[in-house]
Motif scaffolding. Sequence first.
Motif, PDB file in Angstrom:
ATOM      1  N   ALA A  84      24.545  35.429  37.526  1.00  0.00           N
ATOM      2  CA  ALA A  84      24.669  34.081  37.718  1.00  0.00           C
ATOM      3  C   ALA A  84      23.475  33.696  37.034  1.00  0.00           C
ATOM      4  N   ARG A  85      23.476  32.816  36.116  1.00  0.00           N
ATOM      5  CA  ARG A  85      22.260  32.570  35.305  1.00  0.00           C
ATOM      6  C   ARG A  85      21.696  30.976  36.011  1.00  0.00           C
ATOM      7  N   ASP A  86      20.364  30.904  35.660  1.00  0.00           N
ATOM      8  CA  ASP A  86      19.787  29.414  35.904  1.00  0.00           C
ATOM      9  C   ASP A  86      20.304  28.914  37.340  1.00  0.00           C
ATOM     10  N   ALA A 105      18.204  34.252  36.831  1.00  0.00           N
ATOM     11  CA  ALA A 105      19.514  35.040  37.111  1.00  0.00           C
ATOM     12  C   ALA A 105      19.368  35.710  38.282  1.00  0.00           C
ATOM     13  N   VAL A 106      20.562  36.063  38.729  1.00  0.00           N
ATOM     14  CA  VAL A 106      20.614  36.870  39.926  1.00  0.00           C
ATOM     15  C   VAL A 106      21.856  37.714  39.490  1.00  0.00           C
ATOM     16  N   ARG A 107      21.755  39.213  39.736  1.00  0.00           N
ATOM     17  CA  ARG A 107      22.681  40.204  39.306  1.00  0.00           C
ATOM     18  C   ARG A 107      22.765  41.059  40.381  1.00  0.00           C
ATOM     19  N   PHE A 108      24.093  41.569  40.677  1.00  0.00           N
ATOM     20  CA  PHE A 108      24.145  42.689  41.438  1.00  0.00           C
ATOM     21  C   PHE A 108      25.660  43.189  41.296  1.00  0.00           C
ATOM     22  N   ARG A 109      25.721  44.429  41.891  1.00  0.00           N
ATOM     23  CA  ARG A 109      27.335  45.180  41.801  1.00  0.00           C
ATOM     24  C   ARG A 109      27.659  44.888  43.044  1.00  0.00           C
ATOM     25  N   LEU A 110      29.141  45.146  43.116  1.00  0.00           N
ATOM     26  CA  LEU A 110      29.772  44.898  44.225  1.00  0.00           C
ATOM     27  C   LEU A 110      31.021  46.130  44.445  1.00  0.00           C
ATOM     28  N   ALA A 111      30.975  46.613  45.795  1.00  0.00           N
ATOM     29  CA  ALA A 111      31.948  47.771  46.064  1.00  0.00           C
ATOM     30  C   ALA A 111      33.345  47.145  46.175  1.00  0.00           C
ATOM     31  N   PRO A 112      34.323  47.385  45.292  1.00  0.00           N
ATOM     32  CA  PRO A 112      35.572  46.554  45.348  1.00  0.00           C
ATOM     33  C   PRO A 112      36.491  46.771  46.521  1.00  0.00           C
ATOM     34  N   ILE A 122      26.499  45.499  48.638  1.00  0.00           N
ATOM     35  CA  ILE A 122      25.826  45.406  47.358  1.00  0.00           C
ATOM     36  C   ILE A 122      24.623  46.232  47.702  1.00  0.00           C
ATOM     37  N   PRO A 123      24.885  47.204  46.573  1.00  0.00           N
ATOM     38  CA  PRO A 123      23.545  48.139  46.657  1.00  0.00           C
ATOM     39  C   PRO A 123      22.224  47.693  46.535  1.00  0.00           C
ATOM     40  N   THR A 124      21.868  46.963  45.425  1.00  0.00           N
ATOM     41  CA  THR A 124      20.668  46.493  44.999  1.00  0.00           C
ATOM     42  C   THR A 124      21.129  44.935  44.430  1.00  0.00           C
ATOM     43  N   LEU A 125      20.399  43.779  44.766  1.00  0.00           N
ATOM     44  CA  LEU A 125      20.449  42.457  44.208  1.00  0.00           C
ATOM     45  C   LEU A 125      19.121  42.134  43.283  1.00  0.00           C
ATOM     46  N   TYR A 126      19.277  42.108  42.259  1.00  0.00           N
ATOM     47  CA  TYR A 126      18.363  41.660  41.331  1.00  0.00           C
ATOM     48  C   TYR A 126      17.791  40.391  41.235  1.00  0.00           C
ATOM     49  N   VAL A 127      16.678  39.802  41.178  1.00  0.00           N
ATOM     50  CA  VAL A 127      16.321  38.595  41.146  1.00  0.00           C
ATOM     51  C   VAL A 127      15.476  38.528  39.931  1.00  0.00           C
TER      52      VAL A 127
END
Length: 723
Positions: A84-86, A105-112, A122-127
């Motif tokens: 998700a940006r801005d 932005a906020v970026r993360f991977r998700l275990a479906p 969520i293994p890692t949340l990147y800010v």
Amino acid sequence: MSWRSRRLMWFVYAPVAVLLLLIAAAIFIVATFDWNRLKPTINERVSQTIGRPFVIQGDITVSWAREPGEGGLAAWVPWPTLQARDIVIGNPDWAKQLQFAQLDAVRFRLAPLRLLFHHVEIPTLYVVRPRIDLERDAQGRATWDFTFGKSAQPSSWALDLHAVGFDHSEITFDDAVNKANLKITVEPLQQAIPYDQIVAQQSADAAEQAGKVAGAGARQAVAKANAKDESRPGSTHAAYQFAWQAEGRYQGEPVKGTGKTGGVLALQQTDQPFPLQANIHVDDSHIAFVGTFTDPLHLAALDIRLWFSGASMAKLYPLIGVTLPDTPPFATQGHLKANLKRGDSHFSYENFRGRVGGSDIAGNVTFDTGGPRPKLAGEVKSQVLRFADLAPLIGADTNAEKQRRGDATPQPSDKALPVEPFRTDRWRAMDADVQFSAGHIVRDASLPIDALSTHVVMDNGVLRLDPLSFDLAGGKVNSNLSLDGSRTPMQGNIKLGARHLKLKELFPKFEPMRTSFGEINGDATLDARGNSVSELLGTSSGEVKLLMNDGAISKALLETAGLNVGNIIISKLFGDKTVKINCAASDLAATNGLFQTRLFVFDTEDATVNIDGTVNFANEKLDLDVHPNSKGLRVLSLRSPLYVKGTLKNPDVGVQPGPLILRGGGAVALGVLAAPVAALLPLVVTSKGEPDNACAAVLEQMRNPSKATPPSTKNPPKTAQKQ
């Protein structure tokens, strides 16, 4: 293949085919779905949850990739990466700034597959490039305190966030409570730096800084402690990936800081430490540390090597919240371990070593923030203590040192007693229970103090030194001191006993005393009130008893000791010659700063001198009569009574114009002297002198002058032969 066989296969494979078709359709829909349609729902839900405006102003995108760490069938299921940006997070209405944070932005991977069990992993949340505004007003309201909404029923969903990563960041910090205004920037390093390399760099820098602040001895002490710590195993494999710098003001003082951190903060795995390093200068105080931080969800496991240095330990109070005494320039190094909890944290500064002025210090202390007040406890030792370094602790440091610190109180020109106030304003900020001892004391030869030990207890503004003991001139001084800083004016009391102080060690440079067997014994009990030495003595009530046998005195000796009144009296009576003293005895009663002589006499080879009157420490005025009773040859100066008027700073000593009658109607009478003489006899018994102790004879003569023989003609005091 028969019709029945084909029909059976249809029933077997048809559901599988339908399932695969549904999965393919779902993947197609998810992959092609416009996730931006969910932004209004997401914004509303998050805003309700955090109690703040939350807006995703940019696009929401999703990409898919198989997770390398998965095995079995799960390895075939792709994981989504959401971005998700801005993003903008608002501030509460009272804040100066409208926005709490802006994120590129906020970026993360998700275990479906975990979602099927209502588990968001969520293994890692990147800010990405956060800009954060931290603010706290004078009422203590802070923008980083979020009011999370509460639902009527507990959620069936669980969030499992493993780590947080970040990159270039900008942080502003405006705190009205601590009078702080800082700007902090964080930027990625060009390449990661190993942990051990930063430790070595910080250790060398801290030793160099210690030398600049506290001298070569401090640099050597810190360097030696560094070498000892670096020889211990346990270095981490973590690497530093970001550099930060801060600038602004704290408690009105300029602040500059630099440091480094890791790149990803593990929230749950305590075996993945987050490295920290800092070099911070606040005015003339320096704080540096290097170490790791783990388990941040529980605010625990802070383990760092910590260096302090500065002009005075008292200046650390606004930085670390620990009340410490005024000291000369200092530098220390040790290990800080902490278990951090809001309102109930525990810190331990372990195996610290360093220098304070010219003295070494070492020990272990703890600091707890729980309870009614924070508490400092532990043990501090000094192998070699320079006596001059104790001066600021008792308000006796030089005016130049006080002016350098900026807290000097001008001493009135007509006052001899120090008016510098005790700094009791911080005594109620914390409690303390600290044992302090010094094995050897380096001091001027005129002050033969050899060792010191005390138990410092601070409880709700009441300071107690119980006991305060030190070796002095081959004897021992034991005392108990209490100062109640919670009351205005401060209440104080002291009980002191001095035993077997050897005159030849007390005055090692005075030749006539070097062969003496004499010693001093004394007791004092005083209660007082006031916030300075002058005020305490000016309100003191109690008594002081002192006994000295087999000594010597001269005008020059008293001048050296700074006893202005005494040297004038001696010069008036005996001139400049050295006078042997068989016994000196005093018993003083104090009431509200007025010290009355119940008995004050010193017996010499030429005369017995009685002193009668008062010393008023409230206004420092003197009102004494000196009556010499000469022996043998009637020298004029030894049969002329003296008066002592004026003040401690400017005494006026002269010859009485007429015959002097001692106060109290003739103090030589047995009925008047019996009580004070009897009060001093225990000090004679305490003495380990010869059986024919001169003071025993003098006091007996004063009790019964018709039977006793003057000690100068009967049993002259023995002296040691010169070597």
